[in-house]
Design an enzyme around this catalytic site. Structure first.
Site, PDB file in Angstrom:
ATOM      1  N   GLU B 278     -30.028  19.680  25.829  1.00 18.33           N
ATOM      2  CA  GLU B 278     -29.164  20.391  26.477  1.00 18.33           C
ATOM      3  C   GLU B 278     -27.877  20.128  26.150  1.00 18.33           C
ATOM      4  O   GLU B 278     -26.820  21.193  26.237  1.00 18.33           O
ATOM      5  CB  GLU B 278     -29.681  20.537  27.880  1.00 18.33           C
ATOM      6  N   GLU B 281     -26.770  21.524  22.969  1.00 23.38           N
ATOM      7  CA  GLU B 281     -26.682  23.040  23.021  1.00 23.38           C
ATOM      8  C   GLU B 281     -25.409  23.332  23.526  1.00 23.38           C
ATOM      9  O   GLU B 281     -24.796  24.295  23.040  1.00 23.38           O
ATOM     10  CB  GLU B 281     -27.883  23.534  23.928  1.00 23.38           C
ATOM     11  N   CYS B 298     -34.126  23.643  33.857  1.00 21.75           N
ATOM     12  CA  CYS B 298     -35.155  22.700  34.280  1.00 21.75           C
ATOM     13  C   CYS B 298     -35.966  23.192  35.372  1.00 21.75           C
ATOM     14  O   CYS B 298     -37.017  22.766  35.611  1.00 21.75           O
ATOM     15  CB  CYS B 298     -34.602  21.429  34.780  1.00 21.75           C
ATOM     16  N   SER B 318     -30.561  27.918  28.907  1.00 27.80           N
ATOM     17  CA  SER B 318     -30.683  27.073  27.738  1.00 27.80           C
ATOM     18  C   SER B 318     -32.060  27.195  27.232  1.00 27.80           C
ATOM     19  O   SER B 318     -33.113  27.491  27.994  1.00 27.80           O
ATOM     20  CB  SER B 318     -30.591  25.470  28.403  1.00 27.80           C
ATOM     21  N   LYS B 357     -43.748  24.575  39.699  1.00 24.39           N
ATOM     22  CA  LYS B 357     -44.155  23.717  38.196  1.00 24.39           C
ATOM     23  C   LYS B 357     -45.805  24.080  37.824  1.00 24.39           C
ATOM     24  O   LYS B 357     -46.018  23.845  36.572  1.00 24.39           O
ATOM     25  CB  LYS B 357     -44.164  22.246  38.531  1.00 24.39           C
ATOM     26  N   GLU B 360     -45.359  27.155  36.034  1.00 25.99           N
ATOM     27  CA  GLU B 360     -44.869  26.778  34.836  1.00 25.99           C
ATOM     28  C   GLU B 360     -45.787  26.198  33.764  1.00 25.99           C
ATOM     29  O   GLU B 360     -46.000  26.694  32.482  1.00 25.99           O
ATOM     30  CB  GLU B 360     -43.636  25.753  34.908  1.00 25.99           C
ATOM     31  N   GLU B 365     -45.923  30.731  26.734  1.00 29.46           N
ATOM     32  CA  GLU B 365     -44.989  30.238  25.828  1.00 29.46           C
ATOM     33  C   GLU B 365     -44.792  28.814  25.681  1.00 29.46           C
ATOM     34  O   GLU B 365     -44.414  28.148  24.850  1.00 29.46           O
ATOM     35  CB  GLU B 365     -43.491  30.609  26.562  1.00 29.46           C
ATOM     36  N   CYS B 503     -34.601  19.275  43.513  1.00 30.82           N
ATOM     37  CA  CYS B 503     -35.929  18.845  43.540  1.00 30.82           C
ATOM     38  C   CYS B 503     -36.305  18.017  44.599  1.00 30.82           C
ATOM     39  O   CYS B 503     -37.579  18.145  45.131  1.00 30.82           O
ATOM     40  CB  CYS B 503     -36.369  18.324  42.236  1.00 30.82           C
TER      41      CYS B 503
END
Lengths: 154, 572
Positions: B278, B281, B298, B318, B357, B360, B365, B503
Site C-alpha cells: 500500500e 502504491e 484493510c 487501494s 471478515k 470478506e 474476487e 479493529c
C-alpha cells in the site's frame, strides 16, 4: 407523476415525512404507500427506507397494503374495550361480512384496529376515514355502516 | 456540584449527570437493561427505576438528572416488584431456551433475571415464532430472542450511519428489523457487527463457525493453519475472564496450538506486507499523479459501504487485499510451493475481531485462480474464546510459545493495525523512509492516535507536504468520503475503519466493548508496538526475505497478481 408533485410541494427535509405520507394516502383511493413510493420518498429526502417504513408502520392512519375507499378503524385501547358491551368489531364484521384486516370484495371497505383516537370520554368509538363516531350502540353502528353502504358519504 | 442521598448515603456529584451515573460513582448498583454507556439513552425498559422522595411514581435512573437535595431509594419492595414484573413480561415474549443459546452465561437478560431472583414466571409465554435470518456469512438475526431494547438501532443509525435496523409497528407488536422485513443480505448492511456486539441477548449474533473448524482440525486430509489478527491479542483476555486490555501473545499462541492447528501464524506479518504494497502504491500515485487521496482497503466493512453506496469512490481505494487475504494467498502459493503441498489441502482459518471478515473471505474476487478461497473460514475473538472453553484451556496453566515461521515475525507497525490510526502510522513510518531516503526522527504519530472521530496529520514526503486523515466508525467515514466525491478533500491518504476505535472495537470482539474498554485496548496496542524489536514494516527481515525469494519487489507483477484485488459497485 402525482408523487413527484407531492414531493416537490414540500421542502426537502425529513421533518415533512409524515405530511408527505398523509398527502399520498389522501390522494390514493386505495389508501396505501407502496414499496416503490417508499423508495422514492427515501431517496428524495435522503433518509433510509427503514426510517420511512418505521413511520408508516407506527401510524394506523397509514398502510403498506392496498385498502378500501373507506377505512373503518376500531379503537382497541382500554376505555373503548371496557365500554364495549355489544362487541363493536363483531357488529361491523357481520354487517360487511369480512374479518379484521380484510377489505370487501368491491374495494369499498377495509376493517382495521387502531390505537387510541382520543375519544376515551365517549367510548366506545370508531373512525371512518376522517370522521370519528362515538358513544356507540349496536343500532348506531348498523346505521352508520348502512349509510356508507348506500353511498351517502360518496 | 450537588448534594443528594442515595440509599441514605451522602452523594456529592457534578450537576450534569444522571442518577444512574451518580450511583455508579459511589458503587451503588442500579440494574439496567436497555442502557448502554456510549449510546443514546432510550429509557425504554424501565428496569433502572428508583423512588425519589416527593416525586410521583417511579423514575428511570438512566435518564433522570441529579438535583440538589434529592433523596433516592434504589431497592424498595415497590421497585423490586416493578423490576420483577417487567422482567417476567419480557421473558413471556422471549425464546428463553437459554441452555441452547450462544449467550448462555453472557446474557444480560439472564443475569438480570437471576439477580432479581425470578424463580417463577407468572405470565404464560406468548411468543409467536418468527423466521431466523441466517442468509449471510456474517450475522444471524433471531427475532425470537429480541427484547426490543433498541441498542442495535442506535449503533446502526447513530454510530454507523447505516440505519439498516429500525423499529417497525407499535406497542407490543413492535419488532426491530430492516425495511420491509428484508434479510440483512438484501440490505445495504456492511456486516460490521456492531449490532451483535451491543445486543444484550442472543438476538443478533455472529455466524458460528466453530463446528466446521473442529471438524477440519481432526480431518487428516487437511493441513490446518491459523492466522491471528493484531486486535485479538489485546482483547482475548476479556473473553476468557481475565483483565481488560491484557496483552497475550505467547499464551494466546500456546492455547491456539493446543486446539490442534498445524501452524499458528501472525496476521501482523501480512499487515507488514500490506504496508509495503500500500505504501508503494501511495508513493507511485504521488509520483505519477495518480488518483488521490488513496483510501485504505484493510477494512471489509468499509469496502462493503463503498461498493454499496459510493461507486464513484472505488478508484480511490487501494487495490491491496486486506492483511487477512494476503496471508491466505501466501499460505496457498508461497508456503504450498515451499513445502510442496497441494493448496487445496491447506485449510486457512482466521481469528479476527470482525464479523465482516467472514463475508470478506467468501468474496469471489478473493480466490486463488478463481476457485480456492484465500481464506477458508473466519472465527471471531468470541468464537475463539468458545473453542478455548470447549477444550477447557486455562490460560493460567499454560506456557508461552512463539508464532511459527515463516509468517511469525512482525513489527510494531503491524501491531498498530488493531487501533484507529494504526495503519496510517505504520504507512507513514515506511513511506517517509523510502521516499525521503533517511530515517524518521520521531516514529510516533500521536496526532492520529485516540478516539477522536476524525484525526489528521501532515508529513513531508519528498518536496511535498502531504495531508493525511484517519476516520473510524462509518458515520465519520461518510464525512471524509463525501468530501472526496465533492472534490474538496485536502488529503492524499485516508485511513477508514468501520468500527469505533478500529479493529480493537470490532463487531466480533468480546461483549461489553464500550469506549472506555476501547481506550484500554488501544493503550495495550501501543505498548505492544513499543516493545517490539522492529517497529517499521520495511525492516521486517521475513518480509525482506519474502520479496527476495518470491515476490521480487513491492507492486511487482507477481505481487499484483497475488496481493491485489478489485472492487465493483454492488446493488441489492
Amino acid at each position: 407523476m402525482f408523487l413527484q408533485k407531492i414531493l416537490e410541494s414540500y421542502p426537502i427535509s425529513e421533518d415533512y415525512l409524515l405530511e408527505i405520507l398523509l398527502d399520498i394516502d389522501k390522494q390514493k383511493e386505495n389508501h396505501y404507500i407502496s414499496k416503490e413510493e417508499i423508495t422514492l420518498i427515501s431517496n428524495h429526502l435522503g433518509i433510509k427506507e427503514s426510517h420511512v417504513c418505521s413511520v408508516v408502520s407506527f401510524y394506523t392512519l397509514l398502510s403498506t397494503n392496498p385498502r378500501g375507499k373507506y377505512i373503518i378503524q376500531i379503537c382497541k385501547d382500554v376505555p373503548c374495550y371496557l365500554n364495549d358491551d355489544f362487541n363493536v368489531l363483531k357488529t361491523v364484521e357481520n354487517e360487511l361480512n369480512i374479518r379484521v384486516n380484510d377489505t370487501t370484495r368491491n374495494q369499498k371497505f377495509t376493517l382495521e384496529y387502531t390505537a387510541c383516537i382520543g375519544c376515551c370520554d365517549e367510548a366506545p368509538a370508531i373512525r371512518i376515514n376522517n370522521i370519528t363516531y362515538t358513544n356507540l350502540t349496536k343500532d348506531k353502528v348498523v346505521n352508520i355502516i348502512s349509510d356508507y353502504k348506500e353511498g351517502k358519504h360518496d | 456540584m450537588v448534594n443528594l442521598k442515595i440509599n441514605n448515603i451522602n452523594v456529592t456529584v457534578t450537576d450534569d449527570i444522571t442518577i444512574l451515573e451518580a450511583a455508579q460513582q459511589y458503587n451503588i448498583n442500579i440494574p439496567t437493561l436497555c442502557y448502554y454507556p456510549d449510546l443514546h439513552i432510550n429509557s425504554d425498559c424501565r428496569i433502572c427505576v428508583v423512588e425519589i422522595e416527593g416525586y410521583k411514581g417511579l423514575k428511570t435512573a438512566c435518564s433522570t438528572p441529579v438535583r440538589e437535595g434529592m433523596n433516592i431509594l434504589t431497592n424498595t419492595p415497590k421497585i423490586l416488584n416493578s423490576r420483577k414484573t417487567i422482567t417476567e413480561l419480557i421473558l413471556s415474549n422471549h425464546d428463553a431456551s437459554c441452555t441452547s443459546c450462544i449467550r448462555n452465561m453472557s446474557c444480560e437478560l439472564q443475569s438480570l433475571a437471576k439477580n432479581l431472583g425470578i424463580n417463577i414466571n407468572r405470565f404464560e409465554n406468548v411468543l409467536e415464532k418468527k423466521e431466523i435470518d441466517d442468509h449471510n456469512p456474517s450475522l444471524v438475526r433471531n427475532a425470537n430472542r429480541c427484547i426490543k431494547c433498541g441498542r442495535c438501532i442506535d449503533v446502526c443509525k447513530d454510530v454507523q450511519a447505516m440505519h439498516v435496523l429500525e423499529s417497525m409497528g407499535r406497542g407490543h407488536e413492535m419488532e426491530i428489523k430492516p425495511a420491509f422485513g428484508r434479510y440483512l443480505s438484501d440490505e445495504f448492511c456492511t456486516f460490521c457487527g456492531q449490532c451483535a456486539n451491543v445486543c444484550p441477548v442472543g438476538a443478533i449474533i455472529e455466524k458460528d463457525n466453530t463446528d466446521i473448524v473442529w471438524e477440519k482440525l481432526y480431518d487428516s486430509n487437511y493441513h490446518v493453519m491459523v492466522q491471528v489478527a493484531p486486535a485479538v491479542r489485546v482483547s482475548i483476555g476479556e473473553e476468557i475472564g481475565l483483565e481488560t486490555g491484557l496483552i497475550s501473545n505467547g499464551k494466546l499462541v500456546s492455547a491456539i496450538k493446543r486446539l490442534g492447528f498445524n501452524n499458528v501464524y501472525d496476521t501482523d506479518f501480512s499487515a507488514d506486507l500490506t504496508i509495503m504494497e500500500e505504501g508503494t502504491e501511495l508513493i507511485n500515485r504521488i509520483k505519477t499523479g495518480g488518483v488521490l487521496p488513496l483510501l485504505t482497503s484493510c477494512c471489509p466493512g468499509w469496502i462493503n459501504l463503498a461498493e454499496q453506496e459510493y461507486p464513484e469512490i472505488l478508484p480511490h481505494i487501494s487495490s491491496c487485499k486486506s492483511p487477512q487475504q494476503m496471508f491466505g494467498t501466501l499460505a496457498k502459493t508461497y508456503f504450498a510451493e515451499k513445502e510442496n503441498m497441494d493448496p487445496k489441502k491447506i485449510y486457512v482459518v482466521s481469528i479476527m475481531p470482525c464479523t465482516a471478515k467472514k463475508y470478506e473471505a467468501t468474496r469471489r474476487e478473493l480466490r486463488i485462480d478463481n476457485k480456492t478461497p484465500d481464506v477458508d473460514i473466519v472465527l471471531t475473538t468470541r468464537e475463539l474464546g468458545k473453542m478455548f472453553r470447549q477444550m477447557g484451556i486455562d490460560f493460567n496453566q499454560i506456557d508461552e510459545v512463539e508464532f511459527d515461521n515463516p509468517f511469525g515475525i512482525s513489527t510494531g507497525a503491524a501491531a498498530l493495525f488493531g487501533a484507529t490510526g494504526g495503519v496510517t502510522e505504520a504507512a507513514l513510518r515506511t513511506v517517509y523512509e523510502i521516499l525521503n531516503e533517511k530515517p524518521l526522527e520521531d516514529i510516533n504519530f500521536t496526532s492520529v492516535r485516540g478516539m477522536k472521530g476524525i484525526k489528521e496529520t501532515e508529513i513531508k514526503l519528498g518536496d511535498l507536504n502531504v495531508k493525511v486523515a484517519v476516520s473510524h466508525s462509518l458515520s465519520n467515514a461518510r464525512i471524509l468520503i463525501e468530501e472526496v466525491i465533492a472534490g474538496t478533500s485536502p488529503y492524499s491518504f485516508i485511513e477508514i475503519m468501520a468500527c469505533p476505535g478500529g479493529c480493537i472495537g470490532g463487531g466480533g470482539q468480546p461483549y461489553g466493548t464500550t469506549n472506555e474498554v476501547r481506550l484500554e485496548r488501544i493503550a495495550s496496542t501501543y505498548l505492544v508496538d513499543g516493545n517490539m524489536v522492529y517497529r517499521k514494516s520495511h525492516e521486517n527481515p521475513s518480509i525482506k526475505k519474502l520479496y527476495k525469494d518470491y515476490l521480487i519487489e513491492p507492486n511487482s507483477s507477481m505481487a499484483h497478481h497475488l496481493l491485489h484485488t478489485k472492487y465493483s459497485p454492488k446493488n441489492i
